[in-house]
Structures are given as C-alpha cells and as structure tokens.
Design a protein around this motif. Structure first.
Motif, PDB file in Angstrom:
ATOM      1  N   SER A  78       0.885  -1.078  -0.010  1.00 35.13           N
ATOM      2  CA  SER A  78       0.094  -0.041   0.054  1.00 35.13           C
ATOM      3  C   SER A  78       0.745   1.236   0.100  1.00 35.13           C
ATOM      4  O   SER A  78       0.491   2.176  -0.671  1.00 35.13           O
ATOM      5  N   GLU A  79       1.714   1.126   0.647  1.00 34.15           N
ATOM      6  CA  GLU A  79       2.867   2.397   0.868  1.00 34.15           C
ATOM      7  C   GLU A  79       3.527   2.699  -0.438  1.00 34.15           C
ATOM      8  O   GLU A  79       3.976   3.509  -0.972  1.00 34.15           O
ATOM      9  N   ARG A  80       3.740   1.440  -1.091  1.00 28.33           N
ATOM     10  CA  ARG A  80       4.449   1.395  -2.367  1.00 28.33           C
ATOM     11  C   ARG A  80       3.615   2.214  -3.271  1.00 28.33           C
ATOM     12  O   ARG A  80       3.966   3.130  -4.219  1.00 28.33           O
ATOM     13  N   ASN A  81       2.704   1.886  -3.375  1.00 23.08           N
ATOM     14  CA  ASN A  81       1.695   2.359  -4.418  1.00 23.08           C
ATOM     15  C   ASN A  81       1.295   3.967  -4.044  1.00 23.08           C
ATOM     16  O   ASN A  81       1.221   4.614  -5.164  1.00 23.08           O
ATOM     17  N   HIS A  82       1.258   4.256  -2.909  1.00 25.75           N
ATOM     18  CA  HIS A  82       1.123   5.575  -2.718  1.00 25.75           C
ATOM     19  C   HIS A  82       2.190   6.406  -2.877  1.00 25.75           C
ATOM     20  O   HIS A  82       2.193   7.713  -3.410  1.00 25.75           O
ATOM     21  N   LEU A  83       3.525   5.947  -2.828  1.00 28.16           N
ATOM     22  CA  LEU A  83       4.856   6.658  -3.022  1.00 28.16           C
ATOM     23  C   LEU A  83       4.649   6.668  -4.797  1.00 28.16           C
ATOM     24  O   LEU A  83       5.095   7.888  -4.970  1.00 28.16           O
ATOM     25  N   ARG A  84       4.288   5.845  -5.447  1.00 30.31           N
ATOM     26  CA  ARG A  84       4.238   5.905  -6.806  1.00 30.31           C
ATOM     27  C   ARG A  84       3.332   6.956  -7.387  1.00 30.31           C
ATOM     28  O   ARG A  84       3.655   7.750  -8.314  1.00 30.31           O
ATOM     29  N   TYR A  85       2.091   7.035  -6.676  1.00 26.57           N
ATOM     30  CA  TYR A  85       1.192   8.073  -6.954  1.00 26.57           C
ATOM     31  C   TYR A  85       1.794   9.431  -6.792  1.00 26.57           C
ATOM     32  O   TYR A  85       1.395  10.303  -7.459  1.00 26.57           O
ATOM     33  N   LEU A  86       2.210   9.666  -5.500  1.00 27.67           N
ATOM     34  CA  LEU A  86       2.832  10.929  -5.103  1.00 27.67           C
ATOM     35  C   LEU A  86       3.834  11.248  -6.015  1.00 27.67           C
ATOM     36  O   LEU A  86       3.856  12.549  -6.474  1.00 27.67           O
ATOM     37  N   ALA A  87       4.779  10.351  -6.690  1.00 30.17           N
ATOM     38  CA  ALA A  87       5.625  10.810  -7.608  1.00 30.17           C
ATOM     39  C   ALA A  87       5.124  11.272  -8.702  1.00 30.17           C
ATOM     40  O   ALA A  87       5.574  12.162  -9.741  1.00 30.17           O
ATOM     41  N   LYS A  88       3.877  10.383  -9.200  1.00 25.62           N
ATOM     42  CA  LYS A  88       3.107  10.965 -10.624  1.00 25.62           C
ATOM     43  C   LYS A  88       2.527  12.334 -10.497  1.00 25.62           C
ATOM     44  O   LYS A  88       2.626  13.255 -11.228  1.00 25.62           O
ATOM     45  N   ILE A  89       1.824  12.597  -9.173  1.00 23.85           N
ATOM     46  CA  ILE A  89       1.368  14.019  -8.937  1.00 23.85           C
ATOM     47  C   ILE A  89       2.316  14.975  -8.909  1.00 23.85           C
ATOM     48  O   ILE A  89       2.323  16.195  -9.210  1.00 23.85           O
ATOM     49  N   THR A  90       3.481  14.802  -8.329  1.00 24.46           N
ATOM     50  CA  THR A  90       4.503  15.646  -7.976  1.00 24.46           C
ATOM     51  C   THR A  90       5.062  16.024  -9.270  1.00 24.46           C
ATOM     52  O   THR A  90       5.550  17.151  -9.336  1.00 24.46           O
ATOM     53  N   GLY A  91       5.257  15.099 -10.149  1.00 25.27           N
ATOM     54  CA  GLY A  91       5.822  15.580 -11.388  1.00 25.27           C
ATOM     55  C   GLY A  91       4.886  16.134 -12.341  1.00 25.27           C
ATOM     56  O   GLY A  91       5.466  16.300 -13.563  1.00 25.27           O
ATOM     57  N   GLY A  92       3.613  16.509 -11.952  1.00 25.86           N
ATOM     58  CA  GLY A  92       2.698  16.950 -13.004  1.00 25.86           C
ATOM     59  C   GLY A  92       2.235  16.363 -13.896  1.00 25.86           C
ATOM     60  O   GLY A  92       1.636  16.907 -14.924  1.00 25.86           O
ATOM     61  N   GLU A  93       1.978  15.150 -13.592  1.00 24.38           N
ATOM     62  CA  GLU A  93       1.570  14.413 -14.821  1.00 24.38           C
ATOM     63  C   GLU A  93      -0.037  14.261 -14.805  1.00 24.38           C
ATOM     64  O   GLU A  93      -0.445  13.571 -15.625  1.00 24.38           O
ATOM     65  N   CYS A  94      -0.725  14.648 -13.662  1.00 26.40           N
ATOM     66  CA  CYS A  94      -2.061  14.488 -13.568  1.00 26.40           C
ATOM     67  C   CYS A  94      -2.957  15.729 -14.210  1.00 26.40           C
ATOM     68  O   CYS A  94      -3.194  16.491 -13.439  1.00 26.40           O
ATOM     69  N   SER A  95      -3.238  15.543 -15.497  1.00 27.28           N
ATOM     70  CA  SER A  95      -3.829  16.708 -16.168  1.00 27.28           C
ATOM     71  C   SER A  95      -3.328  17.909 -16.044  1.00 27.28           C
ATOM     72  O   SER A  95      -4.327  19.000 -15.809  1.00 27.28           O
ATOM     73  N   ALA A  96      -2.097  18.260 -16.150  1.00 20.55           N
ATOM     74  CA  ALA A  96      -1.543  19.651 -15.654  1.00 20.55           C
ATOM     75  C   ALA A  96      -2.068  20.594 -16.893  1.00 20.55           C
ATOM     76  O   ALA A  96      -2.036  21.688 -16.755  1.00 20.55           O
ATOM     77  N   HIS A  97      -2.435  20.148 -18.168  1.00 22.43           N
ATOM     78  CA  HIS A  97      -2.704  21.092 -19.142  1.00 22.43           C
ATOM     79  C   HIS A  97      -4.204  21.280 -19.157  1.00 22.43           C
ATOM     80  O   HIS A  97      -4.623  21.820 -20.208  1.00 22.43           O
ATOM     81  N   SER A  98      -4.979  20.611 -18.377  1.00 24.43           N
ATOM     82  CA  SER A  98      -6.510  20.764 -18.496  1.00 24.43           C
ATOM     83  C   SER A  98      -7.058  21.064 -17.090  1.00 24.43           C
ATOM     84  O   SER A  98      -6.716  20.720 -16.337  1.00 24.43           O
TER      85      SER A  98
END
Length: 278
Positions: A78-98
């Motif tokens: 569960s913690e690994r999944n959360h770390l990957r999720y935070l890496a994704k949103i921190t990197g601006g990959e979550c719909s940064a352009h919309s």
C-alpha cells in the motif's frame, strides 16, 4: 517549498528505526529515524539528490529511483502504491494542461438500485472528499444521533475533524482521522483536494493539516463506534471502487455476534411508537 512526494519520503525516513533495517545505531541523532545518508546509500543515490527530493527541488525522479526508495524504506504494497502515486502527481502528470473536473455528486441509477438491494443492510456511497452521496436506511440507523447526517450535505471528513461528537462517536478517532486525511490525496485531482483543504483547514486546525502532510497509509481495520444507544458497534468494511465516477460503495458488516444483535434491535421501533405503513 516541499512537495507531497518529499513530505512522504521524509515522514517515512523519520519513522523508520535503523535497527529495523539491520543498520547500526549511530547514537543520538538531531532528528528521529533513519539518517539521510543511510537512506541514500540503501537506495543507491546521492545524499544531495535525496535532499533535493525531500525539499521539493527535484520533482521528476525516475521509476527506478522511486522503486529504489521503496525498497530502501521497506515499504509495504500500500505504501509503495502511494509513493508511486505521489511521484506521479508531484511530477505534474495529472492533467496539468487541462482544467480538472469537479468531483461528481450525482449517483448513477444502477448504483442507487444496488443500494436498494442491500436494504436493510448498512451501506453508503461516498467519494474521496468524504461526501455522503447516498445511503441505506441501515446506515441512517447506525449513524443516528452521531450528528453526521444532520447537515444538508453530509461530509464525513468535515464531520470527523470539526463536529464535537466525532471524537466520542469513533472509538478509534485517530485512525479514522488518518483515513479521511489520506483519502484526500486520492481525490479526482490534486487541484480539487487543495481546494477542499483550503476550505477545511481553517476550521479543522492542526489535527487535520498534520495528518494530511504525514501521508500515513491507513490499515482500515475494524471500525468501532460508540453508538448513542450505549452499545459499542464493531463493523467490517467492504469497499467497491466505482472508478469511473470517482466514488466508492462501502458496505458495513457486523464484526461479531454482539454487534449483529444490536443492529437488529436498532431496526425494531420502540414499543408504543406507531410506524407508518404505505
């Protein structure tokens, strides 16, 4: 300025004892937990790079680095999944352009029909922000007297952190508070979570903001309620993810015979009370 990813890495490092990883105890440290140098060595990265990640000066670690940090910190799944999720949103990959869509508050007819079929069981439909979007009569019985459903638009997160009865109603209030704070990170977008945080933080105080930034991955064990009837209810939770809607259908099941008996009694109206029959 820090980032969710940096906050999580730092929080896990501070809460990890060197002995638990087979590392020697170097004596007194200025801060608790694992030294930054020890974590860097275990992850195969430089101390300087780890410092940049924790301080939010580097926002785009590679997948290999994220996995190495997870291994170095001995994170559970569960913690690994959360770390990957935070890496994704921190990197601006979550719909940064919309422009992010607001969380849905309507419940699909098929989901409402599912709730009807669950009657008189205990179930509700919620979203990651804690809005109680629909519920069964069994859920209303269990929550009766708690104050949660008194609001025109009930919100479990707001209730947990701001309602005077919440800390008594939830026997393990701290665990429930961790769950609600954590779920905000899993909302439909970071922007929506930040908007909700701005609304809630001024009235919820440090109990909320500290939990939000600690990123404690909740265990979601037995839910213990101090019901106004004077009985403790112990409930198991089964959650069905409605991914397309950003919602969850949560079913509560008695964890023991005593709870099942109390719930059955709650369903029986007191003697002398007339019940309307349609």
């Amino acid at each position: 300025m820090g980032t969710p990813l940096g906050d999580f890495i730092r929080a896990k490092r501070d809460s990890t004892q060197p002995e638990s990883l087979g590392l020697p105890d170097h004596g007194r440290r200025r801060s608790p937990g694992l030294r930054r140098s020890d974590l860097a060595v275990r992850a195969g990265i430089s101390v300087e790079y780890l410092t940049r990640l924790e301080q939010g000066r580097d926002r785009n670690p590679s997948v290999a680095v994220v996995n190495a940090l997870a291994d170095a910190l001995s994170l559970d799944p569960s913690e690994r999944n959360h770390l990957r999720y935070l890496a994704k949103i921190t990197g601006g990959e979550c719909s940064a352009h919309s422009q992010p869509a607001p969380p849905r508050h309507d419940v699909r007819p098929s989901v409402r029909e599912t709730l009807r079929l669950l009657e008189p069981g205990i179930a509700m439909v919620t979203n990651r922000l804690g809005d109680v979007l629909d519920r069964t009569s069994g859920y209303e019985l269990v929550m009766d007297g708690s104050g949660l459903l008194d609001a025109a638009a009930p919100n479990l997160t707001r209730y947990v952190f701001t309602h005077p009865r919440a800390r008594t109603f939830f026997a393990d209030w701290g665990d429930v508070a961790d769950e609600q704070a954590f779920d905000l990170w899993l909302g439909p977008s970071v922007e929506i979570s930040e908007w909700f945080t701005a609304e809630l933080a001024p009235v919820a105080g440090p109990d909320f903001t500290q939990r939000l930034n600690r990123h404690v991955v909740p265990q979601r064990g037995v839910l213990r309620l101090n019901h106004p009837s004077g009985c403790e209810l112990r409930l198991l939770r089964e959650t069905l993810e409605l991914s397309a809607d950003g919602q969850q259908l949560v079913v509560f099941l008695p964890a023991d015979d005593r709870t099942a008996e109390v719930v059955d009694r709650l369903r029986v109206p007191p003697q002398g009370v007339l019940r309307a029959i349609s």
